[in-house]
Design an enzyme around this catalytic site. Sequence first.
Site, PDB file in Angstrom:
ATOM      1  N   GLU A 174       1.150   7.691  -0.943  1.00 12.23           N
ATOM      2  CA  GLU A 174      -0.284   7.961  -1.022  1.00 12.23           C
ATOM      3  C   GLU A 174      -0.825   8.797   0.142  1.00 12.23           C
ATOM      4  OE1 GLU A 174      -1.996   4.094  -1.580  1.00 12.23           O
ATOM      5  OE2 GLU A 174      -0.857   3.740  -3.416  1.00 12.23           O
ATOM      6  N   ASN A 215       5.114   9.566  -3.173  1.00  8.64           N
ATOM      7  CA  ASN A 215       4.558   8.759  -4.260  1.00  8.64           C
ATOM      8  C   ASN A 215       3.040   8.673  -4.127  1.00  8.64           C
ATOM      9  OD1 ASN A 215       5.155   6.867  -6.506  1.00  8.64           O
ATOM     10  ND2 ASN A 215       4.363   5.284  -5.136  1.00  8.64           N
ATOM     11  N   HIS A 251      -1.171   3.942 -12.707  1.00  4.65           N
ATOM     12  CA  HIS A 251      -2.138   2.850 -12.886  1.00  4.65           C
ATOM     13  C   HIS A 251      -3.240   3.378 -13.806  1.00  4.65           C
ATOM     14  CE1 HIS A 251      -0.232   0.243 -10.005  1.00  4.65           C
ATOM     15  NE2 HIS A 251      -0.273   1.187  -9.081  1.00  4.65           N
ATOM     16  N   GLU A 279       4.736   2.960 -11.101  1.00  5.84           N
ATOM     17  CA  GLU A 279       3.936   1.731 -10.989  1.00  5.84           C
ATOM     18  C   GLU A 279       3.067   1.537 -12.235  1.00  5.84           C
ATOM     19  OE1 GLU A 279       1.834   1.418  -7.250  1.00  5.84           O
ATOM     20  OE2 GLU A 279       3.415   2.479  -6.147  1.00  5.84           O
ATOM     21  N   ASP A 281       0.921   0.421 -15.214  1.00  3.29           N
ATOM     22  CA  ASP A 281       0.206  -0.641 -15.922  1.00  3.29           C
ATOM     23  C   ASP A 281      -0.984   0.002 -16.619  1.00  3.29           C
ATOM     24  OD1 ASP A 281      -1.644  -0.367 -13.747  1.00  3.29           O
ATOM     25  OD2 ASP A 281      -0.790  -2.097 -12.726  1.00  3.29           O
TER      26      ASP A 281
END
Length: 479
Positions: A174, A215, A251, A279, A281
Site C-alpha cells: 500500500e 501490493n 476488497h 485479498e 472479498d
Amino acid sequence: MRTAKLRALRRAAAPRPAVSRAATALTALTALAVAMVGLAAPAHAADPVLRDLATAKGRYYGTAVTTSKLTGTYGAITAAQFNSVTPGNEMKWGSVEPTRGSFNWDGADRLVNFAEANGQKVRGHTLVWHSQMPNWLANGTFSDAELRTIMNEHVTTETTRYKGRIDHWDVVNEPLNEDGTMRASTFYTQLGESYIADAFRSARAADPAAKLYINDYNTDGTGAKSNGMYSLVQRLKAQGVPIDGVGFQGHLILGQLPSTLQANLQRFADLGVDVAITELDIRMTLPATTAQLAQQKDEFKAVTTACLAVTRCKGVTAWGFTDSDSWIPDVFPGQGAATPYDESFQPKPAYYGIAEALGWTGDSGGGGGGGTPTGCAVTYAVPSQWNNGFTAAVTLRNTGSSPVSGWTVRWTWPSGQSVTSAWNATVTQSGTQVAAVNAAHNAAIPAGGSVDFGFNGGWSGANTAPTAFTLNGAACTTS
C-alpha cells in the site's frame, strides 16, 4: 485490523469505474488434514476441491488465515480446499519485531509449518507497510540513514528466516494514495521513493528464489490509483529493481466489480511482471438475500475468470474463507457476508462460482454433491445412553424417484449435545450445527433405498432428539 487502510477503504466505497481429484486422492488429502488438526474437513463428498481445480489450471487458490485458529473445522477446510495460505497478521512488522532487535516468530512459524505439512504455498505478508508498525518504530525518531538501516535489516532478517519456504512476498504494501501519488508514510517522508527499491533489493539478496510483489488496494480496475501503480512499476523496472509481481487486493463491494479488471491485469502483465488477486472479498448489505448471494457468486466467478484469462496471473487469494473470520463487519457496520463460506463453515454460492470458473461442472445446488432430492426421511434413535454419553443410530431413506449420489445430512442440536466419534459417515460440528457426510462406500442411495450411520456423543442436562434434518439442503420427514 488495518486502521489506515480501512479509513481509505471507507473513502473509496463510492462506485468505482477438471473435476476434483479422484476419491482416493481426496481421501488422502482429508487424512492429511485430520492428522494436522484432529477433524476431517466438512467438504461434501462430491463437492469441488478448489485446490485441485486451481492446480489443474496452473494456478493457486488461497486464503488468508488467522494462525491461532488453524485447528478443528477451520484448519481442516484450510488444509483441504486451498493450495496457498497468507497470514492475516502474523508476519507483519508489529507482530514479528515488537521490540527493536527482538523477534517473535511463533505465529509465523506455525503458519509455515502448517502449509508445509499440507502441501501449500505461502504468501508472506508483509515486510514494509505504513500500518501495524511496532510502537518503537512508529513513534521513534531516527535519522534518514538509521531508518534505512532499520528497514533493510528487518527485511533481511525476516526473509532470511523463511528462505526457501515462502513462495511470494508482499515486500511493500500500500504505497499509494487514492489519486496515484505516493503515500506520505514514515518511509516515504524520510527516504523518498528509494525505500521501495531498497526493500526489494534486500529481500532479493536474502532469498533469491522468492517472488517479490508490490501490493495495494483499489487498483483492481483502471483509474488514477492503478495508473499510479503502473507508473511506479515502470520506474522500478527501469532502475533494475528486482520486482517480480503486482498484487491487486480485491476488497470489493457487491455490484461494483470493475469492468476493466481483466484488461488492467493484462496491462501490468505486459510490463513483464506477474499479477495476482491477493485479498479478495465481496461485501454486501446485511442481511444477505438469495439474490445478493447469487450476484456474489457471479462476481467471485468473474474475478477468478479474469485471472485465468491472463497468462501471468498466478492465482487468487480470498481474504478469509469464512464469514466468521472476516474483518468486514467490524469495520463496515451493517455489511458482511463477504467470503465463500458462511459463519457455520458451510459453502455459499460464491464457493461454487469459484469452482465453476476453475472448470467444475457439477451441481451447485443445496451444497450436497448429488443435487437436491425430491424426498427424504430420517429415523433417529438412541439405543444406548449412560451418564453423560450416548450412542445414536440414524437411517437416511431416499423417498424420491431419482438416485442420490453423494449426501450431506444436517441438523441442529436442541440441547447442547456434541459428537465424539462416528461410523459410516464423517460427522463435524460447529456450535450446535452438525453435518454428516457420506463415506466412500455409501455415497449412492438409489430411489427407495437407505443408508445407516451412527455416532457416539456427549450430553448434559438433557438429550433431546433433533426435530429437523436436511439432505443436501432439502428438508426431510423425521421419525
